[in-house]
Design an enzyme around this catalytic site. Structure first.
Site, mmCIF file in Angstrom:
data_model
loop_
_atom_site.group_PDB
_atom_site.id
_atom_site.type_symbol
_atom_site.label_atom_id
_atom_site.label_comp_id
_atom_site.label_asym_id
_atom_site.label_seq_id
_atom_site.Cartn_x
_atom_site.Cartn_y
_atom_site.Cartn_z
ATOM 1 N N ARG A 62 0.784 -1.256 0.000
ATOM 2 C CA ARG A 62 0.000 0.000 0.000
ATOM 3 C C ARG A 62 0.810 1.297 0.000
ATOM 4 O O ARG A 62 0.217 2.367 -0.029
ATOM 5 C CB ARG A 62 -0.973 0.034 1.192
ATOM 6 C CG ARG A 62 -1.950 -1.118 1.255
ATOM 7 C CD ARG A 62 -2.903 -1.119 0.083
ATOM 8 N NE ARG A 62 -3.972 -2.106 0.284
ATOM 9 C CZ ARG A 62 -4.430 -2.891 -0.674
ATOM 10 N NH1 ARG A 62 -3.943 -2.812 -1.895
ATOM 11 N NH2 ARG A 62 -5.391 -3.754 -0.438
ATOM 12 N N ASN A 92 -0.234 -1.944 -7.519
ATOM 13 C CA ASN A 92 -1.433 -1.085 -7.444
ATOM 14 C C ASN A 92 -1.391 -0.120 -6.263
ATOM 15 O O ASN A 92 -2.283 -0.082 -5.419
ATOM 16 C CB ASN A 92 -2.724 -1.913 -7.444
ATOM 17 C CG ASN A 92 -2.875 -2.821 -6.234
ATOM 18 O OD1 ASN A 92 -1.899 -3.139 -5.551
ATOM 19 N ND2 ASN A 92 -4.100 -3.248 -5.953
ATOM 20 N N HIS A 177 -4.016 -10.551 -13.636
ATOM 21 C CA HIS A 177 -5.201 -10.720 -12.782
ATOM 22 C C HIS A 177 -6.295 -11.367 -13.649
ATOM 23 O O HIS A 177 -6.820 -10.737 -14.580
ATOM 24 C CB HIS A 177 -5.637 -9.346 -12.266
ATOM 25 C CG HIS A 177 -6.860 -9.368 -11.420
ATOM 26 N ND1 HIS A 177 -6.811 -9.456 -10.053
ATOM 27 C CD2 HIS A 177 -8.164 -9.327 -11.744
ATOM 28 C CE1 HIS A 177 -8.040 -9.466 -9.571
ATOM 29 N NE2 HIS A 177 -8.886 -9.384 -10.573
ATOM 30 N N ASP A 303 -1.748 -12.965 -1.159
ATOM 31 C CA ASP A 303 -2.579 -11.840 -1.615
ATOM 32 C C ASP A 303 -2.958 -10.957 -0.420
ATOM 33 O O ASP A 303 -4.092 -10.459 -0.341
ATOM 34 C CB ASP A 303 -3.822 -12.321 -2.370
ATOM 35 C CG ASP A 303 -4.485 -11.191 -3.164
ATOM 36 O OD1 ASP A 303 -3.954 -10.066 -3.159
ATOM 37 O OD2 ASP A 303 -5.534 -11.435 -3.775
ATOM 38 N N HIS A 307 -6.885 -3.387 4.344
ATOM 39 C CA HIS A 307 -7.815 -2.263 4.170
ATOM 40 C C HIS A 307 -8.148 -1.734 5.561
ATOM 41 O O HIS A 307 -8.400 -2.534 6.473
ATOM 42 C CB HIS A 307 -9.109 -2.715 3.478
ATOM 43 C CG HIS A 307 -8.909 -3.132 2.049
ATOM 44 N ND1 HIS A 307 -8.647 -2.229 1.043
ATOM 45 C CD2 HIS A 307 -8.911 -4.353 1.459
ATOM 46 C CE1 HIS A 307 -8.512 -2.876 -0.113
ATOM 47 N NE2 HIS A 307 -8.655 -4.167 0.107
HETATM 48 O O1 DOR Z 1 -9.157 -8.960 -3.063
HETATM 49 C C1 DOR Z 1 -8.295 -8.355 -3.674
HETATM 50 N N1 DOR Z 1 -7.731 -7.250 -3.169
HETATM 51 N N2 DOR Z 1 -7.929 -8.781 -4.898
HETATM 52 C C2 DOR Z 1 -7.105 -8.074 -5.685
HETATM 53 O O2 DOR Z 1 -6.807 -8.525 -6.767
HETATM 54 C C3 DOR Z 1 -6.592 -6.754 -5.257
HETATM 55 C C4 DOR Z 1 -6.570 -6.680 -3.783
HETATM 56 C C5 DOR Z 1 -6.345 -5.295 -3.264
HETATM 57 O O3 DOR Z 1 -5.482 -4.582 -3.768
HETATM 58 O O4 DOR Z 1 -7.006 -4.945 -2.263
#
Ligand code: DOR
Length: 428
Positions: A62, A92, A177, A303, A307
């Site tokens: 992040r 990302n 992806h 993964d 958040h």
């Molecule tokens: O659940 C997910 N969260 N899948 C993804 O491909 C991206 C990721 C995110 O960046 O939060």
């Protein structure tokens, strides 16, 4: 540095086909002896497993941009406590890692934090928009070996084909992806009877499978390297199995939640279970497990997708997809796959360490544990049971789907080039 000898551990090192009780001595950042001798200060490791440090091909740290969710320092601290010595953060971020500047920034932040090695993934396209290729060459010059727009698919087959062809110049890897977004507009969970019942828009398995099939065809045609992230459906496992049998240069990963949890969790409407690709059905979980067991799926990758609570703890429809994974990956793997009789301990360690390191050309991690090798190691207690408590995690975020679950297997020490990054289960 003075030498230390880890005495009496079960050393499981898939790279050297070792699984026996032996003493391992570490001095000045490297393994100096594997044998009967106790050369350095003795650290009793009886009852513990000593393995190459884990390597995570798929994390979201992040930073830059969303430091409220995670930073390179907090995410790599979570990695160290989870037994990882190397992680590969996705592109990302904000700004996106689509040019050398962001890659350099992430590398610098990781060096400063010094919790684990970081191998950034570069974006395939500018801004993850799917149109123009990112500055792949400049990123490759910094050592980037894998490119991905993860979170967003490379929709255009022409752009994907160009990306594979360009990456082939450095024998680098494209990780797409796997989501045909024409089939997933507004999707909230796996498509099926349950999504209809719950009134949530469905994410059909076919959306993953048509993208995997397309990418396998494109990579196969070019002889280019493809990595399939977060495999979640039985059909995708089958496609990869067939492609491997035809010598397509493909590797694949599965996330712990996809071999553990099913779509039934959505009945709680608790968005902690919302993830992309979504939790699937029992047959899919079974197929992913079988794929790991027969080597179709090379690696376990978390993964790890932090958040912050104010975003994740909204109504299901509005919450972003993603789950934490770094601090629970070993325990979920041991509990579900090793205790569950799906993988041997050696296979599990191969999937957590040796295979991911090899699949991404990462040297110095993933073993072999032998004199002269960098001491990137993990020691864990395979029998210790513990209950996951989100409040005790190193991650800045709290969105673990395993809260309250009792799991088996706990990291005791992690060593990065001989230095403790996790000691006695705590960040060093
Ligand atoms: O659940 C997910 N969260 N899948 C993804 O491909 C991206 C990721 C995110 O960046 O939060």
């Amino acid at each position: 540095m003075t030498a230390v000898t880890f005495a009496g551990a079960r050393v499981v090192d898939p790279a050297s086909h070792r699984d026996d009780v032996v003493n391992v001595t570490v001095d000045d950042g490297i393994v100096t002896d594997v044998g009967a001798d106790v050369i350095g200060r003795r650290i009793d490791a009886g009852g513990l497993v000593l393995a190459p440090g884990f390597v995570d091909l798929h994390v979201h740290l992040r930073e830059p941009g969303r430091e409220d969710a995670e930073t390179v320092a907090s995410g790599t601290a979570a990695a160290a406590v989870g037994g990882f010595t190397a992680v590969c953060p996705m592109a990302n971020t904000d700004p996106v890692a689509d040019h050398a500047g962001v890659v350099e920034q992430v590398l610098r932040l990781a060096r400063d934090a010094a919790h684990c090695d970081v191998f950034p993934v570069g974006a395939v396209t500018r801004g993850l928009a799917g149109d123009e290729l990112a500055e792949m060459g400049a990123m490759a010059a910094l050592g980037v070996r894998c490119f991905s727009d993860d979170g967003m698919p490379v929709r255009s087959p022409q752009v994907m084909r160009r990306a594979l062809e360009y990456a082939r110049t450095w024998d680098a890897i494209i990780c797409n992806h796997a989501e045909e977004s024409a089939l997933t507009g507004g999707a909230q969970m796996n498509e099926g009877q349950l999504s209809t019942l719950l009134g949530l828009a469905g994410w059909p398995r076919e959306a993953e499978e048509v993208m995997v099939a397309r990418d396998l065809v494109l990579a196969g045609g070019l002889g280019a390297r493809l990595h399939v992230p977060h495999v979640s459906t039985a059909g995708a496992v089958d496609l990869i199995r067939v492609a491997k049998a035809r010598a397509v240069r493909v590797t694949a990963e599965a996330a712990p939640h996809h071999f553990t949890l099913t779509e039934e969790r959505a009945t709680t409407y608790d968005p902690v279970y919302k993830v992309n690709p979504p939790l699937r059905g029992k047959e899919d979980v079974e197929a992913v497990r079988n794929g790991l067991a027969d080597g179709t799926i090379d690696a376990i990758a978390t993964d790890h997708a932090p958040h912050p609570p104010e975003q994740k703890e909204q109504e299901w429809m509005h919450a972003p997809p993603g789950m934490l994974g770094l601090e629970t990956s070993l325990a979920v793997t041991l509990t579900e796959l090793v205790e569950g009789g799906v993988l041997t301990l050696s296979q599990a360690i191969a999937a957590l360490s040796t295979n991911p390191a090899r699949s991404r050309d990462i040297t110095g991690h993933g073993g072999p544990i032998q004199p002269g090798a960098p001491a990137n190691l993990v020691l864990f207690d395979p029998a210790q049971r513990w209950t996951v408590d989100a409040r005790g995690l190193q991650s800045r975020s709290r969105n673990t789907p395993y809260t309250g679950m009792t799991l088996q297997g706990k990291v005791v020490h992690t060593l990065l080039r001989g230095r403790f990054t996790c000691r006695d289960g705590a960040l060093a």
